[in-house]
Design a protein around this motif. Structure first.
Motif, PDB file in Angstrom:
ATOM      1  N   MET A  25     -32.761 -68.902  41.719  1.00 60.35           N
ATOM      2  CA  MET A  25     -33.509 -68.101  40.748  1.00 60.35           C
ATOM      3  C   MET A  25     -32.974 -66.679  40.677  1.00 60.35           C
ATOM      4  O   MET A  25     -32.826 -66.113  39.590  1.00 60.35           O
ATOM      5  N   LEU A  26     -32.695 -66.097  41.812  1.00 59.46           N
ATOM      6  CA  LEU A  26     -32.182 -64.732  41.855  1.00 59.46           C
ATOM      7  C   LEU A  26     -30.811 -64.640  41.179  1.00 59.46           C
ATOM      8  O   LEU A  26     -30.561 -63.739  40.374  1.00 59.46           O
ATOM      9  N   THR A  27     -29.935 -65.576  41.499  1.00 62.18           N
ATOM     10  CA  THR A  27     -28.603 -65.594  40.899  1.00 62.18           C
ATOM     11  C   THR A  27     -28.684 -65.791  39.393  1.00 62.18           C
ATOM     12  O   THR A  27     -28.005 -65.103  38.621  1.00 62.18           O
ATOM     13  N   LEU A  28     -29.530 -66.728  38.972  1.00 60.98           N
ATOM     14  CA  LEU A  28     -29.679 -66.999  37.544  1.00 60.98           C
ATOM     15  C   LEU A  28     -30.278 -65.797  36.823  1.00 60.98           C
ATOM     16  O   LEU A  28     -29.851 -65.447  35.718  1.00 60.98           O
ATOM     17  N   SER A  29     -31.232 -65.154  37.439  1.00 59.63           N
ATOM     18  CA  SER A  29     -31.847 -63.972  36.834  1.00 59.63           C
ATOM     19  C   SER A  29     -30.822 -62.849  36.662  1.00 59.63           C
ATOM     20  O   SER A  29     -30.771 -62.197  35.608  1.00 59.63           O
TER      21      SER A  29
END
Length: 125
Positions: A25-29
């Protein structure tokens, strides 16, 4: 009832799934933020990536529900209150975990197709 430890032993594995999903989620965000700052990226890619982020959020919800059910099941089993309720709660927790894993599988398939479309569009420009 001596089966209180079974649902509790599953919890660390789900914790690892939560950790890896939160990293996704962090990477995608961060990737979405970078794409939104770029002027050459089409909004269709950003929209698809936002749907991916929503899928990962749903996945996390199911993993959290799974941990809650398994923890309650272990507590009920450990206190020897109701064996059937503890078993049903364990089953529900496992079903929540499997649902979350199914969402991760769907995310993986969509991630590959989005990445392919993204590279095709970058080659054409």
């Amino acid at each position: 009832m001596h089966n209180w430890y079974l649902p509790i032993t599953i919890v660390p594995g789900i914790g690892l799934l939560i950790l890896s999903t939160s990293n996704l989620m962090l990477t995608l965000s961060n990737e979405i933020h970078g794409l939104m700052m770029s002027t050459t990226v089409k909004t269709s890619i950003v929209d698809r990536k936002l749907l991916q982020l929503k899928t990962l959020n749903r996945t996390m919800i199911f993993f959290y529900l799974s941990i809650a059910c398994l923890a309650v099941s272990g507590l009920i089993g450990g206190l020897e209150l109701h064996a059937k309720i503890a078993s049903y709660t364990s089953i529900l927790g496992i079903l929540f975990m499997l649902t979350g894993i199914c969402f991760l599988i769907g995310y993986s398939y969509k991630a590959v197709s989005i990445r392919q479309d993204q590279f095709k569009k970058s080659d054409n420009t």
